[in-house]
Each structure stands twice: as structure tokens, then as C-alpha cells.
Design a protein around this motif. Structure first.
Motif, PDB file in Angstrom:
ATOM      1  N   LEU A  93       0.789  -1.063   0.041  1.00 27.09           N
ATOM      2  CA  LEU A  93       0.027  -0.171  -0.014  1.00 27.09           C
ATOM      3  C   LEU A  93       0.948   1.219   0.009  1.00 27.09           C
ATOM      4  O   LEU A  93       1.643   1.342   0.973  1.00 27.09           O
ATOM      5  CB  LEU A  93      -1.006  -0.024   1.186  1.00 27.09           C
ATOM      6  N   TYR A  94       0.801   2.080  -1.009  1.00 29.04           N
ATOM      7  CA  TYR A  94       1.622   3.295  -1.305  1.00 29.04           C
ATOM      8  C   TYR A  94       0.927   4.749  -0.841  1.00 29.04           C
ATOM      9  O   TYR A  94      -0.194   4.810  -0.980  1.00 29.04           O
ATOM     10  CB  TYR A  94       2.142   3.639  -2.590  1.00 29.04           C
ATOM     11  N   TYR A  95       1.445   4.957   0.396  1.00 27.76           N
ATOM     12  CA  TYR A  95       1.066   6.157   1.022  1.00 27.76           C
ATOM     13  C   TYR A  95       1.821   7.465   0.484  1.00 27.76           C
ATOM     14  O   TYR A  95       2.942   7.455   0.292  1.00 27.76           O
ATOM     15  CB  TYR A  95       1.027   6.365   2.484  1.00 27.76           C
ATOM     16  N   CYS A  96       0.946   8.685   0.014  1.00 22.76           N
ATOM     17  CA  CYS A  96       1.835   9.890  -0.015  1.00 22.76           C
ATOM     18  C   CYS A  96       1.716  10.748   1.247  1.00 22.76           C
ATOM     19  O   CYS A  96       0.715  10.298   2.060  1.00 22.76           O
ATOM     20  CB  CYS A  96       1.335  10.847  -1.099  1.00 22.76           C
ATOM     21  N   ALA A  97       2.504  11.252   1.794  1.00 19.53           N
ATOM     22  CA  ALA A  97       2.825  12.055   3.256  1.00 19.53           C
ATOM     23  C   ALA A  97       3.213  13.632   3.010  1.00 19.53           C
ATOM     24  O   ALA A  97       4.070  13.744   2.328  1.00 19.53           O
ATOM     25  CB  ALA A  97       3.171  11.345   4.077  1.00 19.53           C
ATOM     26  N   ARG A  98       2.617  14.527   3.662  1.00 16.47           N
ATOM     27  CA  ARG A  98       3.081  15.804   3.693  1.00 16.47           C
ATOM     28  C   ARG A  98       3.936  16.110   4.956  1.00 16.47           C
ATOM     29  O   ARG A  98       3.490  15.452   6.021  1.00 16.47           O
ATOM     30  CB  ARG A  98       1.860  16.837   3.757  1.00 16.47           C
ATOM     31  N   HIS A  99       5.199  16.605   4.741  1.00 14.95           N
ATOM     32  CA  HIS A  99       5.985  16.837   6.003  1.00 14.95           C
ATOM     33  C   HIS A  99       5.685  18.188   6.588  1.00 14.95           C
ATOM     34  O   HIS A  99       5.307  19.036   6.016  1.00 14.95           O
ATOM     35  CB  HIS A  99       7.621  17.159   5.118  1.00 14.95           C
ATOM     36  N   GLY A 100       5.588  17.792   7.943  1.00 14.56           N
ATOM     37  CA  GLY A 100       5.345  19.057   8.590  1.00 14.56           C
ATOM     38  C   GLY A 100       6.650  19.793   8.998  1.00 14.56           C
ATOM     39  O   GLY A 100       7.931  19.580   8.577  1.00 14.56           O
ATOM     40  N   THR A 101       6.512  20.995   9.470  1.00 17.77           N
ATOM     41  CA  THR A 101       7.514  21.990   9.782  1.00 17.77           C
ATOM     42  C   THR A 101       8.651  21.276  10.727  1.00 17.77           C
ATOM     43  O   THR A 101       9.949  21.709  10.691  1.00 17.77           O
ATOM     44  CB  THR A 101       7.147  23.436  10.441  1.00 17.77           C
ATOM     45  N   SER A 102       8.224  20.102  11.530  1.00 15.07           N
ATOM     46  CA  SER A 102       9.230  19.537  12.405  1.00 15.07           C
ATOM     47  C   SER A 102       9.710  18.497  11.611  1.00 15.07           C
ATOM     48  O   SER A 102      11.005  18.088  12.000  1.00 15.07           O
ATOM     49  CB  SER A 102       8.243  18.613  13.528  1.00 15.07           C
ATOM     50  N   GLY A 103       9.268  18.148  10.417  1.00 14.50           N
ATOM     51  CA  GLY A 103      10.111  17.099   9.684  1.00 14.50           C
ATOM     52  C   GLY A 103       9.128  15.726   9.480  1.00 14.50           C
ATOM     53  O   GLY A 103       9.373  15.053   8.714  1.00 14.50           O
ATOM     54  N   ALA A 104       8.134  15.813  10.656  1.00 15.14           N
ATOM     55  CA  ALA A 104       7.488  14.374  10.830  1.00 15.14           C
ATOM     56  C   ALA A 104       6.448  14.385   9.459  1.00 15.14           C
ATOM     57  O   ALA A 104       5.866  15.323   8.968  1.00 15.14           O
ATOM     58  CB  ALA A 104       6.966  14.175  12.023  1.00 15.14           C
ATOM     59  N   PHE A 105       6.061  13.237   9.488  1.00 10.95           N
ATOM     60  CA  PHE A 105       5.125  12.980   8.411  1.00 10.95           C
ATOM     61  C   PHE A 105       3.533  13.408   9.003  1.00 10.95           C
ATOM     62  O   PHE A 105       2.927  12.469   9.438  1.00 10.95           O
ATOM     63  CB  PHE A 105       4.963  11.462   7.633  1.00 10.95           C
ATOM     64  N   GLU A 106       3.213  14.636   8.723  1.00  5.68           N
ATOM     65  CA  GLU A 106       2.032  14.896   9.216  1.00  5.68           C
ATOM     66  C   GLU A 106       0.604  14.934   8.793  1.00  5.68           C
ATOM     67  O   GLU A 106      -0.267  14.633   9.591  1.00  5.68           O
ATOM     68  CB  GLU A 106       2.135  16.496   9.875  1.00  5.68           C
ATOM     69  N   ILE A 107       0.458  14.634   7.633  1.00  5.56           N
ATOM     70  CA  ILE A 107      -0.639  14.302   6.809  1.00  5.56           C
ATOM     71  C   ILE A 107      -0.580  13.184   5.908  1.00  5.56           C
ATOM     72  O   ILE A 107       0.632  13.214   5.142  1.00  5.56           O
ATOM     73  CB  ILE A 107      -1.419  15.443   6.056  1.00  5.56           C
ATOM     74  N   TRP A 108      -1.087  12.008   6.102  1.00  7.93           N
ATOM     75  CA  TRP A 108      -1.144  11.026   5.043  1.00  7.93           C
ATOM     76  C   TRP A 108      -2.608  10.856   4.281  1.00  7.93           C
ATOM     77  O   TRP A 108      -3.453  11.101   4.993  1.00  7.93           O
ATOM     78  CB  TRP A 108      -1.040   9.813   5.900  1.00  7.93           C
ATOM     79  N   GLY A 109      -2.290  10.228   3.142  1.00  9.73           N
ATOM     80  CA  GLY A 109      -3.455   9.808   2.517  1.00  9.73           C
ATOM     81  C   GLY A 109      -4.000   8.280   2.938  1.00  9.73           C
ATOM     82  O   GLY A 109      -3.434   7.750   3.683  1.00  9.73           O
ATOM     83  N   GLN A 110      -4.957   7.858   2.050  1.00  6.20           N
ATOM     84  CA  GLN A 110      -5.585   6.747   2.598  1.00  6.20           C
ATOM     85  C   GLN A 110      -4.711   5.388   1.829  1.00  6.20           C
ATOM     86  O   GLN A 110      -4.906   4.385   2.261  1.00  6.20           O
ATOM     87  CB  GLN A 110      -6.787   6.439   2.199  1.00  6.20           C
ATOM     88  N   GLY A 111      -3.812   5.940   0.845  1.00  7.15           N
ATOM     89  CA  GLY A 111      -3.038   4.895   0.245  1.00  7.15           C
ATOM     90  C   GLY A 111      -3.714   4.274  -1.094  1.00  7.15           C
ATOM     91  O   GLY A 111      -4.996   4.198  -1.177  1.00  7.15           O
ATOM     92  N   THR A 112      -2.803   3.672  -1.809  1.00  4.42           N
ATOM     93  CA  THR A 112      -3.184   2.954  -3.053  1.00  4.42           C
ATOM     94  C   THR A 112      -2.316   1.740  -3.320  1.00  4.42           C
ATOM     95  O   THR A 112      -1.254   1.800  -2.960  1.00  4.42           O
ATOM     96  CB  THR A 112      -2.945   3.695  -4.213  1.00  4.42           C
TER      97      THR A 112
END
Lengths: 118, 113
Positions: A93-112
Motif C-alpha cells: 500500500l503506497y501512501y503519500c505524506a506531507r512533511h510538517g515543519t518539524s519534519g515528521a509526516f504530519e498528513i497521510w493519504g489513505q493509500g493506493t
């Protein structure tokens, strides 16, 4: 609201290709670094690739280097992953994720889901 | 590459009791430039993507209940759930964002005893 929606997954034969897309909405996509992360069935998380907001800096995991290409279109608020020479071990399952200002992956999609099988 | 190792792989805790998950990195993730640990904790429930609980090793993400806390520095980190609730059943992952490649722990499955 802030949202990431992946698409483009499917069943492909070993050696085949797929192009994944991630549509972003609810935020200024061009301001954020993005990554692809994958999860094989029943397994843990594996970071795959990263791209800066302008697309000038890109990194890949060794497991996909030379076979996968990450890109983005800020005008379309979209992230892409071109996957070539696919192998059975790329099944995940492949997720795209947005980096937060901290560098953590703060927002994730549901995946494909990508399945590589003959 | 920085290897992240979590322990235990799974644990069962009674409702209202404390759950503790450990994470060890193969090298320090503490930055000397800003004195921050580049370590985050995620919670993943079945059929859902991971969700950030803690970043900078101990900063709780907005909206995360205060029963979740993170501690530790350099190479040794802990996620504590002070009073386990039914909705906390999930797999928990630590991840370093000190360097590329970004690496995750193998995950710890938390269940109700």
C-alpha cells in the motif's frame, strides 16, 4: 479540509510499470515537502522517496533507486511516483505524506494498493 | 542508515493501566544545532494510515490526548500511554527524521488484556 488522495495502483506483472498520483487539497501544496511511504501487507512502514517543495532535491530508498522516479506539479497540486521494473517485493500500500515543519509526516493519504504478480 | 528498534513487538495491557513502548536508534538523533531530538511516534489503527502522536520526541501533536507522552534523548526513547483506553488498540511506530533514508521501527502492537 486538508486532504491527500492517492490513485493509480493496481495489479501489474513483474517488470511492468505503474504511475501513482497523489492529489492534494485544502492547503498550499507548493509550500510543502512531500514523501511516498509504503507498507507491505501485514508489515511495517518503509519510506520510499522525498521531494522538496520546488522539486530541486530528491532522495530515494536504496530499494527503489534507479527504478522509481518522484515528481510533482505544483500548479496541479499533485505528487507522482513513476514505478518501473516492478518486482514482487514492491507489492504494498503506497501512501503519500506531507512533511510538517518539524519534519515528521504530519498528513497521510489513505493509500493506493500496488500488487506485482504474474 | 539509522536502524530503529522497538520493544516489545507486542503488549497486552488492562484498561486503565500504563503501556510503555521503547525505541532505540542505532545512532543519536539529537541535533547539536537546536538541541532537538528528531524522533516521532505514530499510531496506526487497522485499515487507517498512520497518525502523528508525538514529534521532537516529546511534543504532543494538537488534538492528541494527554495520556500519550514521549520521552528520551539521543538514542533511547519511550512512548507512554498513562491509562490505556479501548480506542488506543493500534500499532505504534517510532521514526527518525534526523537523516535520509527516513527509517521506522518495526512497530509495537498494543492490545487489551
Amino acid at each position: 479540509q486538508v486532504q491527500l488522495v492517492e490513485s493509480g495502483g493496481g495489479l501489474v506483472k513483474p517488470g511492468g510499470s505503474l504511475r501513482l498520483s497523489c492529489a492534494a487539497s485544502g492547503f498550499s501544496f507548493s509550500d510543502y515537502y512531500m514523501s511516498w511511504i509504503r507498507q507491505a501487507p501485514g508489515k511495517g512502514l518503509e519510506w520510499v522517496s522525498y521531494i522538496t517543495s520546488s522539486g530541486t532535491t530528491i532522495y530515494y530508498a536504496d530499494s527503489v533507486k534507479g527504478r522509481f522516479t518522484i515528481s510533482r506539479d505544483n500548479a496541479q497540486s499533485s505528487l507522482y511516483l513513476q514505478m518501473n521494473s516492478l518486482r514482487a517485493e514492491d507489492t504494498a500500500l503506497y501512501y503519500c505524506a506531507r512533511h510538517g515543519t518539524s519534519g515528521a509526516f504530519e498528513i497521510w493519504g489513505q493509500g493506493t494498493m500496488v500488487t506485482v504478480s504474474s | 542508515d539509522i536502524v530503529m528498534t522497538q520493544s516489545p513487538d507486542s503488549l497486552a495491557v488492562s484498561l486503565g493501566e500504563r503501556a510503555t513502548i521503547n525505541c532505540k536508534s542505532s545512532q543519536s538523533v539529537l541535533s547539536s544545532s537546536n538541541n532537538k531530538n528528531y524522533l516521532t511516534w505514530y499510531q496506526q489503527k487497522p485499515g487507517q494510515p498512520p497518525k502523528v502522536l508525538i514529534y521532537w520526541a516529546s511534543t504532543r501533536e494538537s488534538g492528541v490526548p494527554d495520556r500519550f507522552s514521549g520521552s528520551g534523548s539521543r538514542t533511547d526513547f519511550t512512548l507512554t500511554i498513562s491509562s490505556l483506553q479501548a480506542e488506543d488498540v493500534a500499532v505504534y511506530y517510532c521514526q527518525q527524521y534526523y537523516s535520509y533514508p527516513r527509517t521506522f521501527g518495526q512497530g509495537t502492537k498494543v492490545e487489551i488484556k
